[in-house]
Design a protein around this motif. Sequence first.
Motif, PDB file in Angstrom:
ATOM      1  N   ASP A 184       0.861  -1.184   0.085  1.00 34.24           N
ATOM      2  CA  ASP A 184       0.038   0.051  -0.087  1.00 34.24           C
ATOM      3  C   ASP A 184       0.816   1.266   0.023  1.00 34.24           C
ATOM      4  O   ASP A 184       0.248   2.125  -0.169  1.00 34.24           O
ATOM      5  CB  ASP A 184      -0.824   0.009   1.097  1.00 34.24           C
ATOM      6  CG  ASP A 184      -1.860  -1.328   1.527  1.00 34.24           C
ATOM      7  OD1 ASP A 184      -2.460  -1.447   0.365  1.00 34.24           O
ATOM      8  OD2 ASP A 184      -1.965  -1.646   2.642  1.00 34.24           O
ATOM      9  N   LEU A 185       2.130   1.259   0.240  1.00 35.15           N
ATOM     10  CA  LEU A 185       2.983   2.377   0.565  1.00 35.15           C
ATOM     11  C   LEU A 185       3.051   3.233  -0.624  1.00 35.15           C
ATOM     12  O   LEU A 185       2.967   4.580  -0.447  1.00 35.15           O
ATOM     13  CB  LEU A 185       4.353   2.016   0.979  1.00 35.15           C
ATOM     14  CG  LEU A 185       4.591   1.035   2.244  1.00 35.15           C
ATOM     15  CD1 LEU A 185       6.001   0.759   2.481  1.00 35.15           C
ATOM     16  CD2 LEU A 185       3.614   1.874   3.705  1.00 35.15           C
ATOM     17  N   ALA A 186       3.017   2.957  -1.902  1.00 35.06           N
ATOM     18  CA  ALA A 186       3.227   3.968  -2.914  1.00 35.06           C
ATOM     19  C   ALA A 186       1.753   4.725  -3.117  1.00 35.06           C
ATOM     20  O   ALA A 186       1.903   5.895  -3.275  1.00 35.06           O
ATOM     21  CB  ALA A 186       3.512   3.297  -4.291  1.00 35.06           C
ATOM     22  N   ALA A 187       0.561   4.026  -2.757  1.00 36.12           N
ATOM     23  CA  ALA A 187      -0.684   4.685  -3.055  1.00 36.12           C
ATOM     24  C   ALA A 187      -0.933   5.557  -1.720  1.00 36.12           C
ATOM     25  O   ALA A 187      -1.291   6.771  -1.790  1.00 36.12           O
ATOM     26  CB  ALA A 187      -1.826   3.350  -2.837  1.00 36.12           C
ATOM     27  N   ILE A 188      -0.237   5.173  -0.595  1.00 35.80           N
ATOM     28  CA  ILE A 188      -0.283   5.978   0.807  1.00 35.80           C
ATOM     29  C   ILE A 188       0.406   7.195   0.539  1.00 35.80           C
ATOM     30  O   ILE A 188      -0.076   8.237   0.881  1.00 35.80           O
ATOM     31  CB  ILE A 188      -0.105   5.458   1.919  1.00 35.80           C
ATOM     32  CG1 ILE A 188      -0.992   4.093   2.375  1.00 35.80           C
ATOM     33  CG2 ILE A 188       0.420   6.215   3.089  1.00 35.80           C
ATOM     34  CD1 ILE A 188      -0.556   3.144   3.219  1.00 35.80           C
ATOM     35  N   ARG A 189       1.534   7.143  -0.150  1.00 34.09           N
ATOM     36  CA  ARG A 189       2.427   8.368  -0.209  1.00 34.09           C
ATOM     37  C   ARG A 189       1.840   9.375  -1.382  1.00 34.09           C
ATOM     38  O   ARG A 189       1.767  10.366  -1.049  1.00 34.09           O
ATOM     39  CB  ARG A 189       3.754   7.744  -0.895  1.00 34.09           C
ATOM     40  CG  ARG A 189       4.634   9.087  -1.259  1.00 34.09           C
ATOM     41  CD  ARG A 189       5.907   8.697  -1.607  1.00 34.09           C
ATOM     42  NE  ARG A 189       6.725   9.884  -2.425  1.00 34.09           N
ATOM     43  CZ  ARG A 189       6.819  11.055  -2.041  1.00 34.09           C
ATOM     44  NH1 ARG A 189       6.659  11.345  -0.907  1.00 34.09           N
ATOM     45  NH2 ARG A 189       7.506  12.107  -2.640  1.00 34.09           N
ATOM     46  N   ALA A 190       1.352   8.587  -2.536  1.00 33.83           N
ATOM     47  CA  ALA A 190       0.313   9.495  -3.391  1.00 33.83           C
ATOM     48  C   ALA A 190      -0.774  10.255  -2.749  1.00 33.83           C
ATOM     49  O   ALA A 190      -0.967  11.489  -2.859  1.00 33.83           O
ATOM     50  CB  ALA A 190      -0.041   8.922  -4.548  1.00 33.83           C
ATOM     51  N   LEU A 191      -1.364   9.567  -1.831  1.00 37.59           N
ATOM     52  CA  LEU A 191      -2.537  10.347  -0.978  1.00 37.59           C
ATOM     53  C   LEU A 191      -2.127  11.312  -0.320  1.00 37.59           C
ATOM     54  O   LEU A 191      -2.613  12.342  -0.433  1.00 37.59           O
ATOM     55  CB  LEU A 191      -3.445   9.332  -0.433  1.00 37.59           C
ATOM     56  CG  LEU A 191      -4.476   9.723   0.633  1.00 37.59           C
ATOM     57  CD1 LEU A 191      -5.437   8.688   0.561  1.00 37.59           C
ATOM     58  CD2 LEU A 191      -4.047   9.951   1.808  1.00 37.59           C
ATOM     59  N   LEU A 225      -3.466   2.220   9.467  1.00 35.82           N
ATOM     60  CA  LEU A 225      -4.620   1.746   8.841  1.00 35.82           C
ATOM     61  C   LEU A 225      -4.958   2.697   7.376  1.00 35.82           C
ATOM     62  O   LEU A 225      -4.410   3.629   7.201  1.00 35.82           O
ATOM     63  CB  LEU A 225      -5.747   2.246   9.770  1.00 35.82           C
ATOM     64  CG  LEU A 225      -5.727   1.773  11.225  1.00 35.82           C
ATOM     65  CD1 LEU A 225      -6.936   2.327  11.803  1.00 35.82           C
ATOM     66  CD2 LEU A 225      -6.126   0.378  11.169  1.00 35.82           C
ATOM     67  N   VAL A 226      -5.460   2.036   6.355  1.00 40.88           N
ATOM     68  CA  VAL A 226      -6.143   2.725   5.375  1.00 40.88           C
ATOM     69  C   VAL A 226      -7.530   2.377   5.243  1.00 40.88           C
ATOM     70  O   VAL A 226      -7.999   1.484   5.821  1.00 40.88           O
ATOM     71  CB  VAL A 226      -5.244   2.028   4.142  1.00 40.88           C
ATOM     72  CG1 VAL A 226      -3.888   2.537   4.222  1.00 40.88           C
ATOM     73  CG2 VAL A 226      -5.553   0.631   3.909  1.00 40.88           C
TER      74      VAL A 226
END
Length: 162
Positions: A10-17, A60-61
């Motif tokens: 999930d880290l790339a998507a979390i960073r983008a968010l 959490l996401v």
Amino acid sequence: MFIRTAGERDLAAIRALLVETWHATYDAIYGVERVTAITDDWHSIASLKARLTRPNSEFLVADDGKRIGGMAFAAATTDAKIIMLNQLYVHPACQRQGIGQALLEEVEASFPEAQTLRVEVEEANTPAVAFYRSRGFLPASNTADCGGSSGLPALILEKPLG
């Protein structure tokens, strides 16, 4: 969206968010260059990855199977009765849909022995201040160094738990 524990995938998507949300929220307060520098440091993949294995924490996401619409990270302080909500961000396109509330409720449930939930909020981020105040957080103090190393001022809000 459902709330689940974040994983390495999930880290790339979390960073983008986080990058998009921070620019949308803070560019007008700190300027684009400063926000970029902060997100490059605080929201790097390495920084986020370190949180996945931090003891006494919850990462959490909010996920709908297609996108991550929000995230939260909280950890116990040196006093296990006090939990620090280090991050709670909802993508601008997903705000006002109950995602922040759901993330906050899951954080609170993740630390059943805690007595206080604490968060640092930029005072100029009036929507965030209003969000926390409407959920039972009250002003406790101020800091001139949000996060302990930023040099950014913040309002410290606390909510009694249990």
